[in-house]
Write a protein that holds these residues in place. Structure first.
Motif, PDB file in Angstrom:
ATOM      1  N   ALA A   1       3.680   0.090  -0.766  1.00 55.20           N
ATOM      2  CA  ALA A   1       2.828   1.282  -0.819  1.00 55.20           C
ATOM      3  C   ALA A   1       3.639   2.563  -0.637  1.00 55.20           C
ATOM      4  CB  ALA A   1       1.739   1.195   0.250  1.00 55.20           C
ATOM      5  N   MET A   2       4.428   2.613   0.427  1.00 55.32           N
ATOM      6  CA  MET A   2       5.195   3.838   0.695  1.00 55.32           C
ATOM      7  C   MET A   2       6.367   3.993  -0.271  1.00 55.32           C
ATOM      8  SD  MET A   2       5.162   4.217   4.844  1.00 55.32           S
ATOM      9  CE  MET A   2       5.737   2.566   5.195  1.00 55.32           C
ATOM     10  N   GLY A   3       7.039   2.893  -0.582  1.00 57.47           N
ATOM     11  CA  GLY A   3       8.175   2.963  -1.502  1.00 57.47           C
ATOM     12  C   GLY A   3       7.779   3.462  -2.876  1.00 57.47           C
ATOM     13  N   SER A   4       6.592   3.072  -3.335  1.00 56.07           N
ATOM     14  CA  SER A   4       6.146   3.520  -4.656  1.00 56.07           C
ATOM     15  C   SER A   4       5.804   5.006  -4.673  1.00 56.07           C
ATOM     16  CB  SER A   4       4.948   2.689  -5.130  1.00 56.07           C
ATOM     17  OG  SER A   4       3.826   2.908  -4.321  1.00 56.07           O
TER      18      SER A   4
ATOM     19  N   PRO B   1      -8.070   5.604  -6.516  1.00 59.10           N
ATOM     20  CA  PRO B   1      -6.829   4.840  -6.379  1.00 59.10           C
ATOM     21  C   PRO B   1      -5.609   5.740  -6.600  1.00 59.10           C
ATOM     22  CG  PRO B   1      -8.309   3.827  -7.991  1.00 59.10           C
ATOM     23  CD  PRO B   1      -8.902   5.140  -7.602  1.00 59.10           C
ATOM     24  N   VAL B   2      -4.580   5.530  -5.781  1.00 55.53           N
ATOM     25  CA  VAL B   2      -3.354   6.319  -5.931  1.00 55.53           C
ATOM     26  C   VAL B   2      -2.227   5.495  -6.541  1.00 55.53           C
ATOM     27  CG1 VAL B   2      -3.895   7.898  -4.038  1.00 55.53           C
ATOM     28  CG2 VAL B   2      -2.580   5.838  -3.567  1.00 55.53           C
ATOM     29  N   PHE B   3      -2.459   4.190  -6.710  1.00 59.46           N
ATOM     30  CA  PHE B   3      -1.427   3.313  -7.234  1.00 59.46           C
ATOM     31  C   PHE B   3      -1.694   2.980  -8.694  1.00 59.46           C
ATOM     32  CE2 PHE B   3      -1.895   2.143  -2.681  1.00 59.46           C
ATOM     33  CZ  PHE B   3      -0.675   2.629  -2.245  1.00 59.46           C
ATOM     34  N   SER B   4      -0.623   2.705  -9.420  1.00 56.62           N
ATOM     35  CA  SER B   4      -0.770   2.261 -10.806  1.00 56.62           C
ATOM     36  C   SER B   4      -1.394   0.865 -10.815  1.00 56.62           C
ATOM     37  CB  SER B   4       0.599   2.212 -11.486  1.00 56.62           C
ATOM     38  OG  SER B   4       1.387   1.170 -10.913  1.00 56.62           O
ATOM     39  N   LYS B   5      -1.905   0.467 -11.947  1.00 50.59           N
ATOM     40  CA  LYS B   5      -2.495  -0.875 -12.079  1.00 50.59           C
ATOM     41  C   LYS B   5      -1.445  -1.928 -11.761  1.00 50.59           C
ATOM     42  CE  LYS B   5      -5.311  -3.985 -14.529  1.00 50.59           C
ATOM     43  NZ  LYS B   5      -5.158  -5.078 -13.599  1.00 50.59           N
TER      44      LYS B   5
ATOM     45  N   HIS C   1      -7.003   0.927   1.972  1.00 52.70           N
ATOM     46  CA  HIS C   1      -7.263   2.341   2.267  1.00 52.70           C
ATOM     47  C   HIS C   1      -6.155   2.932   3.126  1.00 52.70           C
ATOM     48  CE1 HIS C   1     -11.434   1.034   1.236  1.00 52.70           C
ATOM     49  NE2 HIS C   1     -11.265   2.069   0.456  1.00 52.70           N
ATOM     50  N   GLN C   2      -5.646   2.163   4.076  1.00 48.95           N
ATOM     51  CA  GLN C   2      -4.533   2.633   4.894  1.00 48.95           C
ATOM     52  C   GLN C   2      -3.266   2.777   4.048  1.00 48.95           C
ATOM     53  OE1 GLN C   2      -4.915  -0.541   7.740  1.00 48.95           O
ATOM     54  NE2 GLN C   2      -5.837   0.801   9.276  1.00 48.95           N
ATOM     55  N   ALA C   3      -3.069   1.846   3.111  1.00 49.70           N
ATOM     56  CA  ALA C   3      -1.911   1.927   2.210  1.00 49.70           C
ATOM     57  C   ALA C   3      -1.989   3.195   1.356  1.00 49.70           C
ATOM     58  CB  ALA C   3      -1.839   0.684   1.319  1.00 49.70           C
ATOM     59  N   GLN C   4      -3.176   3.490   0.860  1.00 52.34           N
ATOM     60  CA  GLN C   4      -3.354   4.711   0.068  1.00 52.34           C
ATOM     61  C   GLN C   4      -3.073   5.942   0.920  1.00 52.34           C
ATOM     62  OE1 GLN C   4      -7.382   4.143  -1.420  1.00 52.34           O
ATOM     63  NE2 GLN C   4      -6.566   3.560  -3.417  1.00 52.34           N
ATOM     64  N   PHE C   5      -3.569   5.928   2.156  1.00 55.72           N
ATOM     65  CA  PHE C   5      -3.351   7.060   3.050  1.00 55.72           C
ATOM     66  C   PHE C   5      -1.858   7.243   3.339  1.00 55.72           C
ATOM     67  CE2 PHE C   5      -3.104   8.777   7.454  1.00 55.72           C
ATOM     68  CZ  PHE C   5      -3.619  10.042   7.192  1.00 55.72           C
TER      69      PHE C   5
ATOM     70  N   ARG D   1     -16.229   1.480   5.580  1.00 52.60           N
ATOM     71  CA  ARG D   1     -15.464   0.880   4.488  1.00 52.60           C
ATOM     72  C   ARG D   1     -16.134   1.179   3.138  1.00 52.60           C
ATOM     73  NH1 ARG D   1     -13.158  -3.490   6.272  1.00 52.60           N
ATOM     74  NH2 ARG D   1     -15.107  -4.480   6.891  1.00 52.60           N
ATOM     75  N   GLU D   2     -17.455   1.031   3.095  1.00 49.11           N
ATOM     76  CA  GLU D   2     -18.204   1.292   1.862  1.00 49.11           C
ATOM     77  C   GLU D   2     -18.080   2.769   1.460  1.00 49.11           C
ATOM     78  OE1 GLU D   2     -22.838   1.369   0.461  1.00 49.11           O
ATOM     79  OE2 GLU D   2     -22.198  -0.293   1.764  1.00 49.11           O
ATOM     80  N   TYR D   3     -18.198   3.668   2.435  1.00 48.01           N
ATOM     81  CA  TYR D   3     -18.064   5.099   2.157  1.00 48.01           C
ATOM     82  C   TYR D   3     -16.669   5.408   1.618  1.00 48.01           C
ATOM     83  CZ  TYR D   3     -17.869  10.140   2.797  1.00 48.01           C
ATOM     84  OH  TYR D   3     -17.712  11.483   2.580  1.00 48.01           O
ATOM     85  N   ALA D   4     -15.641   4.866   2.266  1.00 51.89           N
ATOM     86  CA  ALA D   4     -14.263   5.115   1.833  1.00 51.89           C
ATOM     87  C   ALA D   4     -14.041   4.587   0.421  1.00 51.89           C
ATOM     88  CB  ALA D   4     -13.279   4.480   2.805  1.00 51.89           C
TER      89      ALA D   4
END
Length: 125
Positions: free
Chosen positions: A79-82, A18-22, A49-53, A9-12
């Motif tokens: 996550a996916m809809g955005s 971040p792939v999402f807007s604020k 992290h799973q949401a980003q993936f 988790r720390e490494y990830a």
């Protein structure tokens, strides 16, 4: 949610951008808290992290249509809809009316109601 080893988790966290807007991150944080406060098990939700993936998978595959069975409160739907393109569509199915109501509220907050269609009822229907 499958628990991650703290070192992984720390490494990830250290090596992931971040792939999402604020705005979407704030909505997802509020959604996670609302899910917890509503009595739902947050361990049924995906992690950030799973949401980003999943979001990245939508982007790199060029997905235009997504079917999600089991919305819960909508974390992965946000996550996916955005990540969907402007003409993309997602249908997400939830059987629990309370979870559906929370998901609906957050889909609207994320301004995804044109892309994400929430359906209440058994997936077999």
């Amino acid at each position: 949610m499958i628990p991650l080893d703290p070192e992984i988790r720390e490494y990830a966290a250290k090596h992931t951008s971040p792939v999402f807007s604020k705005e979407i991150l704030d909505i997802m944080d509020a959604l996670k808290a609302d899910t917890r406060n509503s009595g739902f098990d947050v361990f049924m939700m995906i992690t950030m992290h799973q949401a980003q993936f999943m979001s990245e998978l939508v982007c790199i595959t060029g997905a235009r249509r997504i079917l999600e069975i089991g919305t819960l409160t909508g974390y992965s739907a946000v996550a996916m809809g955005s990540a969907l393109p402007f003409d993309g569509k997602m249908v997400t199915l939830e059987i629990n009316p309370e979870a559906h109501a929370i998901a609906s509220r957050y889909i609207k907050m994320a301004k995804l109601e044109d892309k994400v269609e929430l359906r209440l009822g058994p997936a077999a229907d």
